[in-house]
Design a protein around this motif. Structure first.
Motif, PDB file in Angstrom:
ATOM      1  N   SER A  44       0.964  -1.042   0.018  1.00  0.00           N
ATOM      2  CA  SER A  44      -0.291   0.070  -0.388  1.00  0.00           C
ATOM      3  C   SER A  44       1.538   1.258   0.145  1.00  0.00           C
ATOM      4  O   SER A  44       1.780   1.374  -0.044  1.00  0.00           O
ATOM      5  CB  SER A  44      -1.024  -0.221   1.195  1.00  0.00           C
ATOM      6  OG  SER A  44      -1.565  -1.104   1.340  1.00  0.00           O
ATOM      7  N   GLN A  68      -5.419   2.766   0.176  1.00  0.00           N
ATOM      8  CA  GLN A  68      -5.052   1.346  -0.648  1.00  0.00           C
ATOM      9  C   GLN A  68      -6.243   0.773  -1.353  1.00  0.00           C
ATOM     10  O   GLN A  68      -7.361   1.430  -1.154  1.00  0.00           O
ATOM     11  CB  GLN A  68      -4.362   0.466   0.564  1.00  0.00           C
ATOM     12  CG  GLN A  68      -5.864   0.504   1.189  1.00  0.00           C
ATOM     13  CD  GLN A  68      -5.639  -0.896   2.467  1.00  0.00           C
ATOM     14  OE1 GLN A  68      -5.463  -1.756   2.552  1.00  0.00           O
ATOM     15  NE2 GLN A  68      -6.350   0.006   3.859  1.00  0.00           N
ATOM     16  N   GLN A  69      -5.938  -0.569  -1.966  1.00  0.00           N
ATOM     17  CA  GLN A  69      -6.953  -0.887  -2.830  1.00  0.00           C
ATOM     18  C   GLN A  69      -8.165  -1.523  -1.544  1.00  0.00           C
ATOM     19  O   GLN A  69      -7.405  -1.966  -0.245  1.00  0.00           O
ATOM     20  CB  GLN A  69      -6.581  -1.858  -3.582  1.00  0.00           C
ATOM     21  CG  GLN A  69      -5.672  -1.900  -4.562  1.00  0.00           C
ATOM     22  CD  GLN A  69      -5.557  -2.791  -6.062  1.00  0.00           C
ATOM     23  OE1 GLN A  69      -6.265  -3.760  -6.327  1.00  0.00           O
ATOM     24  NE2 GLN A  69      -4.271  -3.246  -5.629  1.00  0.00           N
ATOM     25  N   GLN A  97      -6.123  -5.277   0.866  1.00  0.00           N
ATOM     26  CA  GLN A  97      -4.631  -4.470   0.399  1.00  0.00           C
ATOM     27  C   GLN A  97      -3.228  -4.513   1.927  1.00  0.00           C
ATOM     28  O   GLN A  97      -2.412  -5.283   2.039  1.00  0.00           O
ATOM     29  CB  GLN A  97      -4.001  -2.839  -0.182  1.00  0.00           C
ATOM     30  CG  GLN A  97      -2.689  -3.118  -0.757  1.00  0.00           C
ATOM     31  CD  GLN A  97      -2.460  -2.346  -1.620  1.00  0.00           C
ATOM     32  OE1 GLN A  97      -3.404  -1.798  -2.189  1.00  0.00           O
ATOM     33  NE2 GLN A  97      -1.318  -2.168  -2.609  1.00  0.00           N
ATOM     34  N   THR A 121       0.553  -8.361  -4.563  1.00  0.00           N
ATOM     35  CA  THR A 121       0.059  -8.713  -2.600  1.00  0.00           C
ATOM     36  C   THR A 121      -1.125  -9.551  -2.961  1.00  0.00           C
ATOM     37  O   THR A 121      -2.144  -9.498  -3.871  1.00  0.00           O
ATOM     38  CB  THR A 121      -0.105  -7.300  -2.183  1.00  0.00           C
ATOM     39  OG1 THR A 121       0.323  -6.108  -2.458  1.00  0.00           O
ATOM     40  CG2 THR A 121      -0.961  -7.418  -0.868  1.00  0.00           C
ATOM     41  N   PRO A 123      -3.817  -9.639  -0.275  1.00  0.00           N
ATOM     42  CA  PRO A 123      -4.079  -9.337   0.300  1.00  0.00           C
ATOM     43  C   PRO A 123      -5.178 -10.730   1.633  1.00  0.00           C
ATOM     44  O   PRO A 123      -5.087 -11.026   1.245  1.00  0.00           O
ATOM     45  CB  PRO A 123      -5.795  -8.664  -0.173  1.00  0.00           C
ATOM     46  CG  PRO A 123      -6.041  -9.275  -1.401  1.00  0.00           C
ATOM     47  CD  PRO A 123      -5.098 -10.304  -1.717  1.00  0.00           C
ATOM     48  N   MET A 137      -3.778  -8.081  -5.773  1.00  0.00           N
ATOM     49  CA  MET A 137      -3.602  -7.447  -6.300  1.00  0.00           C
ATOM     50  C   MET A 137      -2.028  -6.334  -6.615  1.00  0.00           C
ATOM     51  O   MET A 137      -1.520  -7.220  -6.268  1.00  0.00           O
ATOM     52  CB  MET A 137      -3.964  -6.298  -4.574  1.00  0.00           C
ATOM     53  CG  MET A 137      -4.793  -6.250  -3.532  1.00  0.00           C
ATOM     54  SD  MET A 137      -5.159  -5.583  -2.778  1.00  0.00           S
ATOM     55  CE  MET A 137      -7.746  -5.842  -2.228  1.00  0.00           C
ATOM     56  N   CYS A 155      -4.071   0.191 -10.834  1.00  0.00           N
ATOM     57  CA  CYS A 155      -4.732  -0.842  -9.956  1.00  0.00           C
ATOM     58  C   CYS A 155      -5.322  -2.278 -11.066  1.00  0.00           C
ATOM     59  O   CYS A 155      -6.154  -1.615 -11.485  1.00  0.00           O
ATOM     60  CB  CYS A 155      -5.569   0.091  -8.920  1.00  0.00           C
ATOM     61  SG  CYS A 155      -4.986   0.816  -7.264  1.00  0.00           S
TER      62      CYS A 155
END
Length: 309
Positions: A44, A68-69, A97, A121, A123, A137, A155
């Protein structure tokens, strides 16, 4: 639908848990803006600063903050028998994330190529103490060409759920694109109207958050000295969530009080959906941010998210 970040500030990490230091921070700096991602916080964005504001603007107090997502999909389930947090039950499939209620996600890959950053990543699911989501991600972070005070972030989210798992079929849910948390001193919130015009947005400390409808799909937060950060999210298609949490004007990135803003889109995420979208971060004073937002609007206002099911 409830958004987990509407309540995240009631979260208390379990005994023995601690906020990880930014020992795995990877950053890029063009002399005007510096941005960093942290391996130990899921890749992130955990650092954002500028030449005129050299301190970190990003609140990193827990895995639900950062920049972040964060996504929502499927059925809302009571999984307390499996260890689901009582504070977050029942809950939908919600990969984060940064991590879950009591643990940070760790990026599996970080790459730095000149003035760009890349991360991958797996998550964590927000509602569980330490459960990885069946998802991936990816994130690309770099400077926007010809706009030196801005960053563009791409993203990519891949849902890798089993086709017939307990969360079920695709649901049309509100998504944060992205979720953003800043230090509490950036307490003046404005929507950008274009041509260097701004509209002040006010909201008492939450959650719940306020809702705004910025016509140029961009909002900015400013401190008392006029330094600020703006988010431009051209793929957002609903209101934006925004507002302060806590009192005071803290500049501490690890403090409880903070500022929140999140562009919102309605997106259907199925068990095997891949989503791609971009957003921009712009730093500076109101005049310099306005100039950059006008340039970004002219180039990217019609940009749409890419969704593959």
């Amino acid at each position: 639908m409830r958004l987990h970040l509407l309540l995240a500030f009631s979260l208390l990490l379990p005994a023995g848990a601690e906020i990880l230091k930014a020992e795995e921070l990877h950053s890029i700096d063009n002399g005007t803006i510096k941005i960093g991602i942290d391996r130990d916080k899921g890749g992130s964005i955990t650092w954002l600063s500028s030449k005129t504001y050299p301190n970190n603007m990003v609140n990193i107090a827990d895995p639900g903050r950062l920049i972040q997502q964060s996504y929502y999909a499927g059925n809302i389930l009571d999984r307390r028998a499996d260890g689901q947090s009582k504070s977050w039950s029942p809950w939908s499939w919600n990969p984060i994330q940064g991590g879950g209620v009591g643990s940070w996600a760790i990026a599996s890959k970080i790459e730095q190529d000149g003035q760009s950053l890349y991360s991958e990543t797996t998550p964590k699911l927000w509602d569980m103490p330490n459960e990885e989501a069946k998802a991936l991600m990816k994130q690309w972070t770099t400077f926007e060409a010809s706009v030196p005070n801005s960053i563009v972030v791409r993203c990519e989210f891949q849902s890798l759920r089993d086709q017939y798992d307990r969360w079920g079929s695709a649901k049309n849910r509100a998504q944060e694109v992205p979720a953003c948390y800043f230090t509490r001193n950036f307490s003046t919130v404005k929507s950008y109207l274009g041509n260097n015009e701004w509209r002040l947005e006010t909201q008492p400390p939450g959650p719940p958050w306020g809702k705004a409808n910025p016509p140029r799909k961009s909002m900015a937060l400013f401190d008392e000295d006029g330094q600020g950060v703006a988010i431009f999210s051209p793929t957002s298609n609903l209101h934006w969530n925004f507002g302060p949490h806590g009192q005071g004007q803290s500049t501490d990135p690890t403090a409880g009080p903070c500022m929140h803003v999140a562009p919102i889109s309605r997106i259907v995420l199925g068990p095997k959906t891949t989503l791609n979208y971009r957003y921009w971060l712009v730093v500076g004073d109101a005049d310099s941010i306005a100039t950059s937002l006008d340039a970004l609007w002219e180039k990217y206002s019609k940009e749409q998210a890419e969704i593959v099911n």
